[in-house]
Design an enzyme around this catalytic site. Structure first.
Site, PDB file in Angstrom:
ATOM      1  N   ASP A 251       0.870  -1.164   0.000  1.00 43.76           N
ATOM      2  CA  ASP A 251       0.000   0.000   0.000  1.00 43.76           C
ATOM      3  C   ASP A 251       0.917   1.226   0.000  1.00 43.76           C
ATOM      4  O   ASP A 251       2.132   1.115   0.219  1.00 43.76           O
ATOM      5  CB  ASP A 251      -0.960  -0.012   1.196  1.00 43.76           C
TER       6      ASP A 251
HETATM    7  C1  BGC Z   1      -4.956   3.286   0.041  1.00 44.20           C
HETATM    8  C2  BGC Z   1      -4.988   2.336  -1.133  1.00 44.20           C
HETATM    9  C3  BGC Z   1      -4.838   3.116  -2.409  1.00 44.20           C
HETATM   10  C4  BGC Z   1      -3.544   3.901  -2.353  1.00 44.20           C
HETATM   11  C5  BGC Z   1      -3.280   4.725  -3.592  1.00 44.20           C
HETATM   12  C6  BGC Z   1      -3.754   4.197   0.007  1.00 44.20           C
HETATM   13  O1  BGC Z   1      -3.865   5.205   0.964  1.00 44.20           O
HETATM   14  O2  BGC Z   1      -4.979   2.556   1.238  1.00 44.20           O
HETATM   15  O3  BGC Z   1      -6.188   1.608  -1.127  1.00 44.20           O
HETATM   16  O4  BGC Z   1      -4.875   2.266  -3.514  1.00 44.20           O
HETATM   17  O5  BGC Z   1      -3.598   4.798  -1.249  1.00 44.20           O
HETATM   18  O6  BGC Z   1      -4.152   5.791  -3.682  1.00 44.20           O
END
Ligand code: BGC
Length: 877
Positions: A251
């Site tokens: 993530d």
């Molecule tokens: C989220 C993800 C997301 C990523 C990119 C993170 O803060 O948890 O689900 O895909 O950001 O935006």
């Protein structure tokens, strides 16, 4: 046939391999390799490979132009293709799960895949599939509810749809990310059986059935290790056991140790290499801490995806796909229609009842209505999605107000009033003074150099603009670590007041004192983004109320938290004009709930509706006997103080860009509602089986999933049947899992259970089929969802009394009967979850044990309503 327990051990060897002996480096390619991936791999230098392990520019992988390897493009996910401009905005994940319609989920996936191709996106960062434990999780709206079978059917179909367009779906967040509370630091303590039966199956089926291209590791720790360095789950289970051969990415900023992550199966650090850096890994490789084979495996996985999805075969952007397209709108509309759940529909309180046919409040009859009042904060503008990275910008979104007005046309008057002020207005309107005489507006601010308000005050000031406190903007340039605002609130009258503190995001830390008493404590971490303290002011003590709000940065260098405070009086919060409109209208639709500001990523949310909304519902219901409440939320909300005062309730979730049209069609009966709850709606928060252990134990970062496999309806069902000496008292859920009303009624008969041996690809397995007759006994065409649960014939409390194993949507005309057959699990490779229809995970042998003879099959309307039952044993040969 004699009752004989058939105990089958499916995967003992594998399980022992994965749970006892862990090989933390994946060194072998997992599938037949395309010559191109091996040839490219062999031409890459170690330096180039190390560079490829971190992303770039927020949402790209690093390419190698020398070899013609492009930089691959990513976009959120999961509700639309969020980045690079507006996009079709689908109903949120929980709404999609509420459709119980995998065929529709596949269409949604294919639409998202096509939108991704129109933007040249290679990786779509979705679906999000974390299991719902409690309504508080700020991201529940993105996910597929509380049941692993339902979630896995929706996820598999969605992934197949996305990937049919040669876009890699990225299933997230692996694993144990079931709340937004302090998500970088919490450690989800999940027992082996709960992992196997509840939390892993959706990922397992995504890998085994949908061959998902990518998986995203979550922020949190699970069973002691951050997921990006959790080799036991990443390598032991996901790769070796499930056979995942795609890319495992982190993530965004969820990597905490480069070498540990590299050895624990992480292939790609996003959004950039902060820990799995070239430098760190080059040293680690030189010292033998990370092998070249491990690095090669990561690169091979990316190249394998590129070959598989034809990303190396030319321009990935398909300009011939229109970004704004009517097919997408149609799919978004279908998802909104099918996902909304009718929770309550009272009989009309009419004197005609004795003579005329019994009427229900819904559907409303357009021909009998001259005017309708559409009221509430969620009526306009539309809230198609919740907040955070899932927040897609639609080309257009039809609000509930517009949907209803468009549907009714100019012959019927559609009145609108927001009903209560916007939160921002609550904050602006609050009356704060620095002194108890009320002569100086504002709050006094003190800035401290230490996080505990003990250090030298570096500066002081008055926060003007009253209650909108922007820590960042108002603080002096010096570095400060904590802040204290103090002053007085001047109540104008006796009454009930709400003090509201809004502090969204994971860096929020604050506490509020009212008259020197701690009213809200979020000093270690805020539970919610919107926090409310109730305050009663009696006539005798209408005096200045001392207010002290303290807040601090969560850690050095963290952005200053954005904090807002307001105090509102409940009795004056509802706009009298809204009440007047509702009084004169033939029906009132009150649209309440959350929005991207109050429910979303980075924070959890309260069970209670935001301030003022309950008062609004009660005020409208008091003057209009056709009051229908429409809820926008990612899960259950507190309805206790108003449910019995209103005549209809519709759960709309976040319905996507076409929500308003779908709502109008349901309200007026053009569409017969067919959505069913993918989660249990509890009456009170403490009824939820996870309530006592949803947040970390005091003083620790550990969240013990003590409810084990008894999450959601499994917990309620067992609790209802719990012995009298049970330590907790449990209530029946308010609206059970699987619940949803229709404008038709349905009858079922002739339940039969059959099983047959089948073989495919040399593998033998058993196919379980449940069949029955479904009849529409109502006067309207409608779709019913038939839900198949299994229940143990003898219960010692260790096996859930109900587990969903199959379901079907059946469309029926009035009076029509159809014979329906549901395959439990469909095709059954023995190692897949489909073989586990009648199985439990045995923690002693680390394997599945199947015992079909010990179960009955239930055909249910919802988890609380059994329609027909039949033993599974008659079919267990
Ligand atoms: C989220 C993800 C997301 C990523 C990119 C993170 O803060 O948890 O689900 O895909 O950001 O935006």
């Amino acid at each position: 046939m004699p009752r004989r327990a058939v105990r089958v051990t499916f995967s003992l060897v594998l399980a022992v391999l994965t749970f006892a002996i862990f090989d933390f480096a994946r060194q072998q390619p997992l599938s037949d390799d395309d010559p191109r991936e091996e040839s490219l791999l062999s031409q890459l230098t170690l330096d180039e490979k190390l560079d490829m392990l971190g992303g770039v520019d927020g949402f790209y992988t690093r390419g190698v132009s020398r070899l013609g390897i492009p930089s691959f493009k990513m976009a959120d996910g999961p509700i639309g293709v969020r980045n690079y401009g507006p996009a079709t905005t689908m109903a949120g994940g929980i709404a999609l799960a509420a459709t119980w319609d995998p065929a529709l989920a596949e269409k949604v996936g294919a639409t998202l895949g096509a939108d991704a191709r129109s933007k040249g996106v290679h990786f779509l960062l979705g679906p999000g599939v974390n299991i719902y434990r409690a309504p508080n999780n700020g991201r529940n709206f993105e996910y597929f509810g509380e049941d692993p079978w339902l979630a896995s059917r929706i996820a598999v179909a969605y992934i197949k749809g996305v990937q049919s367009e040669h876009v890699a779906a990225t299933i997230k967040h692996f694993l144990g990310n079931n709340s937004e509370f302090d998500r970088h630091n919490t450690d989800s303590g999940i027992g082996e059986r709960a992992l196997r039966e509840i939390y892993l199956p959706v990922f397992e089926s995504a890998v085994k059935e949908a061959h998902v291209g990518a998986v995203m590791d979550s922020y949190n720790l699970t069973n002691g290790a951050h997921m990006t360095q959790n080799g036991r789950l990443n390598i032991g289970v996901l790769t070796k056991e499930f056979g995942f051969d795609g890319v495992l990415m982190s993530d965004w900023s969820a990597t905490y140790d480069g070498v540990a992550a590299a050895n624990a199966g992480l292939d790609l650090e996003m959004p950039s290499a902060r820990f799995m850096t070239h430098e760190t890994l080059a040293v680690a490789v030189a010292h033998g801490e990370v092998s070249v084979a491990t690095i090669d495996d990561k690169i091979r996985r990316l190249l394998r995806l590129a070959v598989r999805f034809r990303w190396l075969d030319g321009d990935h952007t398909v300009l011939s796909i229109p970004r704004y397209n009517l097919e997408g709108r149609e799919v978004a509309l279908q998802a909104a229609r099918e996902g909304m759940v009718l929770l309550k529909n009272d009989r009309e309180p009419t004197s005609e009842a004795s003579t005329a046919q019994l009427r229900y409040v819904l559907p409303l009859d357009k021909s009998r209505i001259n005017s309708i009042a559409v009221i509430g904060p969620d009526a306009y503008p539309a809230a198609p999605v919740g907040g955070g990275s899932a927040r897609v910008e639609p080309f257009h979104a039809i609000s509930f107000l517009e949907g209803i007005a468009n549907y009714l046309g100019s012959q019927v008057r559609t009145y609108y009033n927001r009903g209560i002020p916007a939160l921002a207005d609550d904050f602006r309107a609050a009356n704060f003074f620095t002194d108890s005489n009320g002569s100086h507006s504002g709050l006094a601010a003190e800035y401290f150099s230490t996080p505990d308000l003990q250090g030298q005050t570096s500066s002081t000031g008055i926060v003007l603009g009253q209650s909108t406190i922007q820590g960042g903007n108002l603080a002096p340039t010096q570095n400060w670590s904590s802040l204290r605002y103090s002053g007085y609130f001047m109540p104008k009258a006796a009454g009930e007041y709400d003090a509201i503190v809004q502090c969204p995001g994971e860096d929020c830390r604050f506490r509020l004192y009212i008259n020197d008493k701690l009213a809200l404590d979020a000093w270690d971490h805020a539970l919610y983004s919107l926090n409310t303290a109730h305050l009663t002011i009696n006539a005798i003590d209408i005096s200045p109320q001392k207010i002290v709000l303290e807040h601090k940065r969560s850690r050095a260098g963290a952005a200053p938290p954005r904090v807002r405070i307001g105090i509102v009086e409940e009795s004056t919060i509802v706009d009298p004009q809204a009440i007047a409109l509702a009084k004169q209208a033939n029906a009132a639709v009150v649209c309440v709930g959350f929005d991207p500001e109050t429910e979303g990523e980075g924070s959890d949310r309260a069970f209670e509706l935001p301030p003022g909304q309950e008062a609004l519902i009660r005020a409208i219901a008091a003057v209009n006997h056709r009051t229908i409440v429409v809820i926008t939320s990612g899960g259950a909300v507190d309805v206790r103080r108003w449910l019995d005062r209103v005549q209809g309730v519709i759960e709309a979730w976040y319905p996507g860009q076409e929500g308003g049209t779908a709502l109008a069609e349901i309200l007026f009966g053009t569409v017969n509602p067919s959505g069913r709850l993918p989660v249990t709606f509890e009456r009170a928060p403490e009824d939820n089986p996870a309530h006592d252990n949803y947040y970390p134990q005091k003083g620790t970062n550990r969240i013990e999933y003590k409810e084990g496999v008894f999450t959601g309806y499994r917990g309620y069902q067992n609790a209802i049947a719990a012995p009298a000496n049970s330590t907790r008292t449990f209530a029946k859920p308010l609206f059970p899992f699987g619940f949803g009303l229709s404008y038709s009624s349905f009858r079922y008969a002739n339940l039969a259970v059959n099983s047959s041996e089948i073989a495919r690809g040399g593998i033998r397995g058993k196919l379980w089929q449940i069949s029955f007759d479904a009849t529409n006994t109502g006067t309207r065409a409608g779709t019913d969802v038939s839900e198949i649960f299994i229940t143990p014939t003898k219960s010692d409390g260790t096996i859930p009394l109900e587990q969903l194993k199959g379901f079907a949507r059946t469309e029926l005309k009035p009076g029509e009967t159809r014979h329906v057959t549901i395959s439990l699990g469909g095709w059954i490779p023995p190692e897949s979850i489909n073989a586990r229809v009648f199985s439990t995970w045995d923690e002693q042998s680390h394997s599945w044990h199947s015992d079909p003879a010990a179960y009955e099959v239930l055909l249910c309307r919802d988890a609380n309503t059994i329609l027909l039952r039949a033993p599974a044993q008659s079919a267990a040969h």
